[in-house]
Design a protein around this motif. Structure first.
Motif, PDB file in Angstrom:
ATOM      1  N   TYR A 134       0.837  -1.213   0.000  1.00  0.00           N
ATOM      2  CA  TYR A 134       0.000   0.000   0.000  1.00  0.00           C
ATOM      3  C   TYR A 134       0.869   1.258   0.000  1.00  0.00           C
ATOM      4  O   TYR A 134       0.668   2.173  -0.803  1.00  0.00           O
ATOM      5  CB  TYR A 134      -0.910  -0.022   1.230  1.00  0.00           C
ATOM      6  N   ARG A 135       1.852   1.299   0.890  1.00  0.00           N
ATOM      7  CA  ARG A 135       2.670   2.506   1.027  1.00  0.00           C
ATOM      8  C   ARG A 135       3.612   2.690  -0.165  1.00  0.00           C
ATOM      9  O   ARG A 135       3.909   3.826  -0.551  1.00  0.00           O
ATOM     10  CB  ARG A 135       3.446   2.462   2.343  1.00  0.00           C
ATOM     11  N   LYS A 136       4.072   1.588  -0.746  1.00  0.00           N
ATOM     12  CA  LYS A 136       4.922   1.698  -1.934  1.00  0.00           C
ATOM     13  C   LYS A 136       4.145   2.322  -3.092  1.00  0.00           C
ATOM     14  O   LYS A 136       4.644   3.219  -3.782  1.00  0.00           O
ATOM     15  CB  LYS A 136       5.438   0.317  -2.330  1.00  0.00           C
ATOM     16  N   SER A 137       2.918   1.856  -3.301  1.00  0.00           N
ATOM     17  CA  SER A 137       2.090   2.414  -4.377  1.00  0.00           C
ATOM     18  C   SER A 137       1.738   3.867  -4.098  1.00  0.00           C
ATOM     19  O   SER A 137       1.721   4.699  -5.012  1.00  0.00           O
ATOM     20  CB  SER A 137       0.810   1.581  -4.530  1.00  0.00           C
ATOM     21  N   ALA A 138       1.450   4.180  -2.828  1.00  0.00           N
ATOM     22  CA  ALA A 138       1.134   5.566  -2.467  1.00  0.00           C
ATOM     23  C   ALA A 138       2.335   6.474  -2.711  1.00  0.00           C
ATOM     24  O   ALA A 138       2.189   7.603  -3.201  1.00  0.00           O
ATOM     25  CB  ALA A 138       0.703   5.632  -1.003  1.00  0.00           C
ATOM     26  N   ALA A 139       3.539   5.976  -2.385  1.00  0.00           N
ATOM     27  CA  ALA A 139       4.759   6.765  -2.598  1.00  0.00           C
ATOM     28  C   ALA A 139       5.005   6.993  -4.091  1.00  0.00           C
ATOM     29  O   ALA A 139       5.387   8.100  -4.509  1.00  0.00           O
ATOM     30  CB  ALA A 139       5.954   6.055  -1.965  1.00  0.00           C
ATOM     31  N   GLU A 140       4.786   5.955  -4.903  1.00  0.00           N
ATOM     32  CA  GLU A 140       4.968   6.098  -6.352  1.00  0.00           C
ATOM     33  C   GLU A 140       3.994   7.124  -6.924  1.00  0.00           C
ATOM     34  O   GLU A 140       4.374   7.957  -7.759  1.00  0.00           O
ATOM     35  CB  GLU A 140       4.772   4.743  -7.033  1.00  0.00           C
ATOM     36  N   ASN A 141       2.753   7.070  -6.468  1.00  0.00           N
ATOM     37  CA  ASN A 141       1.762   8.031  -6.954  1.00  0.00           C
ATOM     38  C   ASN A 141       2.131   9.458  -6.554  1.00  0.00           C
ATOM     39  O   ASN A 141       1.949  10.405  -7.324  1.00  0.00           O
ATOM     40  CB  ASN A 141       0.375   7.685  -6.406  1.00  0.00           C
ATOM     41  N   TYR A 142       2.646   9.606  -5.335  1.00  0.00           N
ATOM     42  CA  TYR A 142       3.052  10.943  -4.885  1.00  0.00           C
ATOM     43  C   TYR A 142       4.204  11.462  -5.741  1.00  0.00           C
ATOM     44  O   TYR A 142       4.206  12.629  -6.155  1.00  0.00           O
ATOM     45  CB  TYR A 142       3.468  10.899  -3.416  1.00  0.00           C
ATOM     46  N   TYR A 143       5.172  10.586  -6.023  1.00  0.00           N
ATOM     47  CA  TYR A 143       6.315  10.994  -6.848  1.00  0.00           C
ATOM     48  C   TYR A 143       5.860  11.378  -8.255  1.00  0.00           C
ATOM     49  O   TYR A 143       6.285  12.399  -8.805  1.00  0.00           O
ATOM     50  CB  TYR A 143       7.336   9.858  -6.920  1.00  0.00           C
ATOM     51  N   ILE A 144       4.979  10.555  -8.824  1.00  0.00           N
ATOM     52  CA  ILE A 144       4.482  10.838 -10.178  1.00  0.00           C
ATOM     53  C   ILE A 144       3.746  12.176 -10.205  1.00  0.00           C
ATOM     54  O   ILE A 144       3.856  12.947 -11.163  1.00  0.00           O
ATOM     55  CB  ILE A 144       3.551   9.698 -10.648  1.00  0.00           C
ATOM     56  N   GLY A 145       3.013  12.466  -9.139  1.00  0.00           N
ATOM     57  CA  GLY A 145       2.257  13.712  -9.103  1.00  0.00           C
ATOM     58  C   GLY A 145       3.110  14.937  -8.850  1.00  0.00           C
ATOM     59  O   GLY A 145       2.831  16.020  -9.371  1.00  0.00           O
ATOM     60  N   ALA A 146       4.185  14.791  -8.056  1.00  0.00           N
ATOM     61  CA  ALA A 146       4.962  15.960  -7.632  1.00  0.00           C
ATOM     62  C   ALA A 146       6.177  16.244  -8.505  1.00  0.00           C
ATOM     63  O   ALA A 146       6.597  17.402  -8.639  1.00  0.00           O
ATOM     64  CB  ALA A 146       5.413  15.771  -6.183  1.00  0.00           C
ATOM     65  N   SER A 147       6.764  15.222  -9.120  1.00  0.00           N
ATOM     66  CA  SER A 147       8.055  15.388  -9.798  1.00  0.00           C
ATOM     67  C   SER A 147       8.057  16.367 -10.974  1.00  0.00           C
ATOM     68  O   SER A 147       9.037  17.109 -11.144  1.00  0.00           O
ATOM     69  CB  SER A 147       8.588  14.023 -10.249  1.00  0.00           C
ATOM     70  N   PRO A 148       7.014  16.423 -11.831  1.00  0.00           N
ATOM     71  CA  PRO A 148       7.088  17.343 -12.974  1.00  0.00           C
ATOM     72  C   PRO A 148       7.260  18.810 -12.581  1.00  0.00           C
ATOM     73  O   PRO A 148       7.794  19.606 -13.352  1.00  0.00           O
ATOM     74  CB  PRO A 148       5.747  17.130 -13.686  1.00  0.00           C
ATOM     75  N   ARG A 149       6.811  19.153 -11.385  1.00  0.00           N
ATOM     76  CA  ARG A 149       6.879  20.557 -10.961  1.00  0.00           C
ATOM     77  C   ARG A 149       8.301  21.102 -11.041  1.00  0.00           C
ATOM     78  O   ARG A 149       8.530  22.209 -11.554  1.00  0.00           O
ATOM     79  CB  ARG A 149       6.349  20.667  -9.530  1.00  0.00           C
ATOM     80  N   TYR A 150       9.261  20.336 -10.550  1.00  0.00           N
ATOM     81  CA  TYR A 150      10.634  20.831 -10.476  1.00  0.00           C
ATOM     82  C   TYR A 150      11.264  20.923 -11.863  1.00  0.00           C
ATOM     83  O   TYR A 150      12.068  21.821 -12.131  1.00  0.00           O
ATOM     84  CB  TYR A 150      11.442  19.918  -9.557  1.00  0.00           C
ATOM     85  N   ILE A 151      10.876  20.003 -12.736  1.00  0.00           N
ATOM     86  CA  ILE A 151      11.371  20.065 -14.119  1.00  0.00           C
ATOM     87  C   ILE A 151      10.820  21.307 -14.810  1.00  0.00           C
ATOM     88  O   ILE A 151      11.548  22.047 -15.485  1.00  0.00           O
ATOM     89  CB  ILE A 151      10.971  18.793 -14.885  1.00  0.00           C
ATOM     90  N   MET A 152       9.514  21.548 -14.636  1.00  0.00           N
ATOM     91  CA  MET A 152       8.878  22.685 -15.294  1.00  0.00           C
ATOM     92  C   MET A 152       9.413  24.010 -14.765  1.00  0.00           C
ATOM     93  O   MET A 152       9.603  24.968 -15.523  1.00  0.00           O
ATOM     94  CB  MET A 152       7.357  22.617 -15.096  1.00  0.00           C
ATOM     95  N   GLU A 153       9.669  24.084 -13.476  1.00  0.00           N
ATOM     96  CA  GLU A 153      10.211  25.322 -12.910  1.00  0.00           C
ATOM     97  C   GLU A 153      11.606  25.609 -13.480  1.00  0.00           C
ATOM     98  O   GLU A 153      11.934  26.758 -13.794  1.00  0.00           O
ATOM     99  CB  GLU A 153      10.270  25.214 -11.386  1.00  0.00           C
ATOM    100  N   SER A 154      12.405  24.560 -13.620  1.00  0.00           N
ATOM    101  CA  SER A 154      13.745  24.739 -14.196  1.00  0.00           C
ATOM    102  C   SER A 154      13.654  25.186 -15.646  1.00  0.00           C
ATOM    103  O   SER A 154      14.372  26.103 -16.081  1.00  0.00           O
ATOM    104  CB  SER A 154      14.531  23.430 -14.104  1.00  0.00           C
ATOM    105  N   LEU A 155      12.756  24.550 -16.400  1.00  0.00           N
ATOM    106  CA  LEU A 155      12.584  24.936 -17.803  1.00  0.00           C
ATOM    107  C   LEU A 155      12.052  26.359 -17.914  1.00  0.00           C
ATOM    108  O   LEU A 155      12.400  27.099 -18.846  1.00  0.00           O
ATOM    109  CB  LEU A 155      11.628  23.958 -18.494  1.00  0.00           C
ATOM    110  N   GLY A 156      11.190  26.752 -16.964  1.00  0.00           N
ATOM    111  CA  GLY A 156      10.669  28.118 -16.965  1.00  0.00           C
ATOM    112  C   GLY A 156      11.777  29.133 -16.772  1.00  0.00           C
ATOM    113  O   GLY A 156      11.805  30.182 -17.446  1.00  0.00           O
ATOM    114  N   MET A 157      12.700  28.842 -15.863  1.00  0.00           N
ATOM    115  CA  MET A 157      13.829  29.748 -15.644  1.00  0.00           C
ATOM    116  C   MET A 157      14.730  29.802 -16.878  1.00  0.00           C
ATOM    117  O   MET A 157      15.237  30.870 -17.247  1.00  0.00           O
ATOM    118  CB  MET A 157      14.630  29.285 -14.423  1.00  0.00           C
ATOM    119  N   VAL A 158      14.915  28.646 -17.527  1.00  0.00           N
ATOM    120  CA  VAL A 158      15.722  28.607 -18.751  1.00  0.00           C
ATOM    121  C   VAL A 158      15.075  29.457 -19.836  1.00  0.00           C
ATOM    122  O   VAL A 158      15.743  30.251 -20.527  1.00  0.00           O
ATOM    123  CB  VAL A 158      15.892  27.154 -19.240  1.00  0.00           C
TER     124      VAL A 158
END
Length: 553
Positions: A227-251
């Protein structure tokens, strides 16, 4: 919707205030000389460019504060709405579950229902309702912000927005299958975790005696880890694009600044545009991220939503829960005519061709070996089961699903394993009645007749003594006597005692039987027992054997 529009306009106002603020900071003289603003300077009594900055700063600060306040108010309203809907969903599942027929309850696992009412209903709020509201509000705010940005720079706005939107769509397409699979794992293992906890804590005596702790811990660990492994994967999938997009925005912002710096335009004149785009990007990217996170939650929560919808679709009588003010008439006889019963269409008959008449006020003893259908026969008499064929009638009125609540309202039942809640003795005797409405004298009279009053009075807190979960602080005999007192408190016309004295010693059993025998002769008693001596005082004694009834007395 109005609140969303208000928040959107506040966002546009705050972004729009950036441009004049930066323009005044970098070139106040040019702003002061704009012909269209002369009337404004006259109204505000501004006579030089140096006096503009305080006014523009105040406007910028007010716009930012209003925007933040509106967003805060919007989040508050959406959260309240979503969780209020969640409370209604949870209550409706519980209501529909409680009003299901007894045959439904014995064929389902209570852990599944409990997790549906609590955890799964809550997950629908966080995974479905809140994301839908968030996506809706974010979409409206995003569209209005884009319209305002197009007025600043069409090319940069469209290029940047389409780039980021495309990236989010690519990421979403890549992860959608994984999110759905994780959602199934979450739903399945949450129920297993709930079931393991319930069984482990409910059977703690056997677990301790048989040293089974590691067995239950292993089941819990495997399910909880999945249960917790799947919940962690879902959290990562949901949160990770933010940091990529912020970096690309600064670029992207850096490249745009580089382009302006290499062109013939003055860098000073370009600062307001750059600042506006930078602040707008700081607002737009989180909105895109909110929409994406909401989508991941919805995708992962689909299986959970299906389970909740299934519980909400439990059929229920439209009159369920309404007060029963008209008990069924019982002045003469209870009749069973050609009654047959089996639990499922392919199973064996538990009761076969039962024909019986029981007069009002009778004391009916029911005996027979274990597994011969005594409890099933009693459940059928109480209307918990309907005959597979044949009829059960009271004073000629056939008991069916429409009038069975009126019949059951006249009944009190004392099972072999009495259920006691983790509350006081008085609340357990007057079970299901608000403590402020309990008739204390009736409770004491019922306890006296059940031969438990003397023990209760010897306790420090007497009738306010807590019995513990399932009555663990009481002996088996004391639990049974409280169960009998509960039945007597109800002043029911019909009382069913299902092995109710089996946990008592012979002397106490004899005393209780004598008390029961002395009850009002208008009360009809059904007593299920193994020992013939327990039912000797009965007017009728019925012996069940292989689904048939033989009248012994």
């Amino acid at each position: 919707m109005l609140l969303t529009l208000g928040a959107s306009l506040a966002e546009i106002f705050s972004i729009g205030a950036i441009f004049p603020f930066l323009a005044v900071l970098t070139n106040p003289d040019k702003v002061y000389q704009i012909p269209e603003l002369v009337f404004l300077w006259n109204i505000l009594s501004i006579h030089s460019s140096s006096e503009i900055l305080p006014f523009v700063t105040i406007c910028f600060v007010v716009a930012s504060l209003v925007s933040g306040a509106m967003r805060l108010l919007l989040i508050y309203a959406m959260t309240r709405l979503a969780f209020a809907a969640g409370a209604d969903i949870s209550f409706e599942i519980y209501r529909r579950t409680l009003f299901q027929p007894y045959s439904v309850h014995i064929n389902r696992n209570s852990a599944e229902v409990i997790s549906g009412i609590t955890s799964h209903a809550s997950s629908v709020v966080t995974q479905i309702l809140t994301p839908i509201l968030t996506i809706t509000s974010s979409l409206i705010i995003l569209l209005l912000i884009l319209v305002s940005l197009l007025l600043v720079d069409v090319t940069v706005t469209l290029t940047s927005f389409l780039l980021f939107l495309s990236l989010y769509i690519i990421v979403a397409s890549y992860y959608k299958g994984k999110l759905f699979r994780n959602g199934k794992i979450l739903t399945k293992n949450l129920t297993i975790v709930q079931k393991t906890l319930q069984e482990g804590l409910g059977g703690v005596r056997d677990i301790l005696l048989n040293n089974l702790q590691n067995y239950f811990l292993a089941i819990y660990r495997d399910s909880d880890s999945a249960y917790r492994k799947s919940a962690a994967e879902n959290y990562y999938i949901g949160a990770s694009p933010r940091y990529i997009m912020e970096s690309l925005g600064m670029v992207a912002l850096g490249l745009f600044a580089f382009y302006i710096g290499r062109s013939n335009e003055s860098i000073v004149s370009a600062v307001p545009v750059l600042g506006s785009l930078a602040i707008a990007a700081q607002r737009v990217l989180p909105i895109l991220q909110q929409g994406y996170t909401g989508w991941t939650n919805i995708k992962a929560g689909q299986e959970n939503l299906l389970l909740v919808l299934d519980l909400l679709n439990q059929p229920i009588d439209i009159n369920s829960g309404s007060a029963i003010t008209d008990p069924i008439s019982f002045e003469h006889h209870i009749d069973l005519k050609s009654v047959n019963f089996r639990y499922n269409p392919d199973g064996p008959f538990i009761l076969s061709d039962i024909n019986l008449r029981i007069s009002k006020g009778s004391r009916v003893g029911i005996i027979g070996k274990t597994g011969n259908g005594k409890s099933t026969f009693m459940d059928l008499l109480m209307g918990l089961f309907s005959p597979t064929s044949g009829t059960l009638s009271v004073d000629g009125q056939i008991i069916d699903e429409l009038n069975v609540p009126r019949w059951q309202n006249m009944i009190a039942h004392v099972p072999q394993n009495i259920y006691l809640s983790d509350s006081s003795i008085i609340e357990n005797i007057a079970f299901g009645i608000d403590k402020s409405k309990i008739d204390i004298e009736r409770v004491k009279q019922a306890a006296e007749k059940a031969k438990i009053a003397e023990h209760i009075e010897s306790l420090d807190e007497k009738y306010d003594t807590f019995v513990g979960e399932r009555g663990v602080k009481l002996s088996g005999g004391q639990r049974q006597r409280i169960g009998i007192a509960r039945a007597l408190y109800r002043n029911s016309s019909v009382i069913f005692l299902d092995e109710a004295t089996s946990a008592l010693d012979n002397e106490t059993e004899r005393e209780i039987i004598q008390s029961i025998e002395s009850l009002d002769k208008s009360i009809t008693l059904f007593i299920v027992a193994h020992r013939l001596s327990t039912v000797e005082m009965c007017d009728q004694i019925l012996e069940l054997n292989n689904g048939s009834i033989r009248i012994k007395k």
